[in-house]
Write a protein that holds these residues in place. Structure first.
Motif, mmCIF file in Angstrom:
data_model
loop_
_atom_site.group_PDB
_atom_site.id
_atom_site.type_symbol
_atom_site.label_atom_id
_atom_site.label_comp_id
_atom_site.label_asym_id
_atom_site.label_seq_id
_atom_site.Cartn_x
_atom_site.Cartn_y
_atom_site.Cartn_z
ATOM 1 N N GLY A 122 -37.691 -32.251 -5.997
ATOM 2 C CA GLY A 122 -37.731 -30.852 -6.408
ATOM 3 C C GLY A 122 -37.141 -30.677 -7.794
ATOM 4 N N HIS A 123 -36.050 -31.390 -8.060
ATOM 5 C CA HIS A 123 -35.403 -31.322 -9.371
ATOM 6 C C HIS A 123 -36.356 -31.811 -10.460
ATOM 7 C CE1 HIS A 123 -32.356 -31.639 -12.456
ATOM 8 N NE2 HIS A 123 -32.686 -32.899 -12.644
ATOM 9 N N HIS B 285 -39.537 -31.732 -10.225
ATOM 10 C CA HIS B 285 -40.815 -31.017 -10.086
ATOM 11 C C HIS B 285 -41.968 -32.003 -9.988
ATOM 12 C CE1 HIS B 285 -38.825 -27.222 -10.827
ATOM 13 N NE2 HIS B 285 -38.218 -27.797 -11.843
ATOM 14 N N ARG B 286 -41.710 -33.115 -9.355
ATOM 15 C CA ARG B 286 -42.753 -34.132 -9.189
ATOM 16 C C ARG B 286 -42.958 -34.410 -7.714
ATOM 17 N NH1 ARG B 286 -41.124 -38.360 -13.515
ATOM 18 N NH2 ARG B 286 -41.670 -37.180 -15.371
ATOM 19 N N SER C 226 -45.092 -33.119 -5.572
ATOM 20 C CA SER C 226 -45.339 -32.032 -4.635
ATOM 21 C C SER C 226 -46.379 -32.461 -3.608
ATOM 22 C CB SER C 226 -45.826 -30.792 -5.372
ATOM 23 O OG SER C 226 -47.133 -30.983 -5.849
ATOM 24 N N TYR D 168 -37.494 -29.818 -0.977
ATOM 25 C CA TYR D 168 -38.345 -29.848 -2.171
ATOM 26 C C TYR D 168 -38.683 -28.434 -2.631
ATOM 27 C CZ TYR D 168 -42.270 -30.413 -5.246
ATOM 28 O OH TYR D 168 -43.090 -30.333 -6.327
ATOM 29 N N ASP E 298 -37.548 -26.870 -6.147
ATOM 30 C CA ASP E 298 -38.698 -26.655 -7.019
ATOM 31 C C ASP E 298 -38.883 -25.170 -7.327
ATOM 32 O OD1 ASP E 298 -41.111 -27.657 -8.352
ATOM 33 O OD2 ASP E 298 -42.192 -26.535 -6.809
ATOM 34 N N GLU F 92 -29.214 -25.523 -9.548
ATOM 35 C CA GLU F 92 -30.323 -25.660 -8.603
ATOM 36 C C GLU F 92 -29.847 -25.785 -7.154
ATOM 37 O OE1 GLU F 92 -33.864 -27.601 -11.292
ATOM 38 O OE2 GLU F 92 -32.363 -28.958 -10.466
#
Lengths: 233, 241
Positions: free
Chosen positions: A47-48, A50-51, A53, A103, A107, A132
């Protein structure tokens, strides 16, 4: 009438039910703890970044689609009957909701907030820990709660696979009779509802004050997790 | 003298049909058994499972859509119904099946009541959230065009809620397929029935085959609904582009 007898059974067998409940919860706690140790770092970190998904969402879709009895039976067919194998199957079932919620939680932190933090000169690690993660707590914890309730419920099936717990009584009507089975079912129900209530309380306490109220309703997490599915899958 | 000797020789071994080397040596998985018993065991169980699922989803969908529409009009209804269906959703399936036995017996009715009760939370929440997430401007525009409240509901709000409704249906269908296997503990129906038989006789081939079928059915249903959603709501695909 059966219900009255079931409560009589509970009254007469407090010791047995207590032991089985402890066994049941031990099984569940171990499974959820290991699943969290595996799934939380993966979900939060993806999630950090942003990959992934695709991975995070599809793991959950497939995980959700796995019938628990089928997972247990396939696992047991290959590994054999026993506690460790039941725990392994429970872990497989608990990992997906934890990954996906973690996630989605990280995200989905507002990009304005992240930009502001970055503008203040935060390094990625600081950004993760100080911005976050606190924002992601409610939804992440909701994933843990979903997984925990699911595991407590599914651990009931462990009785069929030599895993012990309250399922032992439910799966063994020959020894305990319908009264015993219904009695044990009542106890399992209370355990599941208790787990949910306890974790709901925990979720409330651990949520930063400014974020309270949004994701606390039961089912909100399930909805959040499904909402990402049709768009990204 | 052979007869009595056979009868006394331990547990009854299930009739595997034409036993080949794989079955005689008791391998973990025997493809030949699956082929030989598709038409008398696995196939019918699969069909029963699909029927159980369709009935539960149909009834659950009707109840929760009605309740979601009501909650959409009258906001107070959301909370009590969410709590009620949330409690039902939390009860472990095996326990709920057993708790219903004293009321409706070891019957398909028991199974369906339990399965329906697991669909309510998901379908209700998704439908309601879908209806509520229609932008206020869209509603205003429809009203400006002279649509009545019920026209707005049927022509604007419901179509826009379709993706959320189908997302809910996907979870509900998969949940029911999953819990439907446990239902075999109550009535001898569905894919759970070969699983429980296999557990009693410790026959891993049947265990794996039935388990894999349940997994495949769930994944197939999930995929089909996703496809249906893309066909029904082509606009939701272009939104991101």
């Amino acid at each position: 009438m059966t219900f009255i007898h079931a409560f009589q059974f509970i009254g007469d067998n407090v010791g047995l039910l207590w032991d089985k409940s402890l066994e049941h919860m031990a099984l569940s706690v171990v499974a959820v703890a290991i699943a969290a140790a595996i799934a939380l770092p993966i979900g939060l970190w993806l999630g950090h970044l942003h990959r992934g998904s695709f991975l995070a969402v599809n793991v959950a879709n497939i995980g959700r689609a796995l019938p628990s009895l089928a997972v247990l039976s396939i696992g047991i067919a290959f590994l054999g009957v026993g506690k460790a194998n039941v725990v392994l199957a429970l872990i497989v079932l608990a990992v997906p909701p934890i990954i996906t919620n973690a996630y989605v939680a990280v995200d989905g932190v507002e990009s304005d907030t992240v930009e502001a933090a970055r503008g203040m000169g935060m390094k990625p690690i600081q950004l993760f820990w100080k911005v976050e993660l606190p924002q992601a707590i409610p939804l992440t914890f909701a994933g843990l709660r979903t997984a925990a309730v699911y595991v407590v419920a599914t651990a009931t099936l462990a009785g069929f696979f030599g895993g012990g717990g309250l399922g032992d009584i439910i799966a063994n009507q020959a020894s305990y009779g319908l009264d015993g089975v219904v009695g044990a079912a009542i106890v399992v129900t209370l355990l599941a509802l208790g787990t949910d209530a306890l974790l709901a309380g925990g979720q409330h306490l651990i949520t930063p004050r400014g974020l309270r109220g949004e994701t606390e309703l039961r089912g909100a997490a399930e909805y959040q997790a499904t909402r990402v599915a049709p768009e990204t899958a | 003298m052979i007869g009595p000797v056979l009868a006394d020789s331990g547990p009854v071994i299930p009739n595997f049909g034409r036993a080949d080397t794989c079955l005689r040596e008791n391998h973990t998985f025997c493809w030949s058994w699956v082929k030989a018993h598709w038409s008398d065991t696995l196939g019918p169980a699969l069909v029963q499972h699909i029927v159980l699922t369709l009935i539960a989803i149909g009834i659950g969908f009707a109840i929760s859509t009605a309740c979601a529409l009501y909650a959409h009009r009258r906001g107070w209804f959301e909370r009590p119904f969410s709590v009620f269906s949330g409690v039902l959703y939390t009860i472990p399936s095996l326990a709920l099946f057993q708790l219903l036995v004293p009321i409706s017996g070891f019957s398909t009715l028991t199974v369906e009541i339990a399965l329906v009760s697991y669909t309510l939370l998901i379908l209700f929440r998704n439908t309601l959230t879908g209806l509520r997430s229609v932008p206020e401007e869209t509603r205003e525009a429809a009203r400006g065009m002279g649509l009545s409240d019920s026209q707005i509901l049927w022509k604007v709000e419901l179509p826009l809620a379709v993706p959320a409704v189908i997302a809910g249906l996907r979870v509900a269908v998969v949940t029911v397929i999953s819990l439907g296997t446990v239902a075999a503990f109550i009535v001898d129906k569905g894919l759970g029935s070969p699983i429980f038989h296999a557990l009693q006789s410790n026959f891993t081939t049947e265990l794996i085959a039935a388990g894999a079928l349940a997994v495949a059915l769930a994944l197939a249903a999930d995929g089909l609904l996703l496809l249906a959603q893309r066909l029904i709501t082509p606009w939701s695909r272009y939104r991101r582009a």
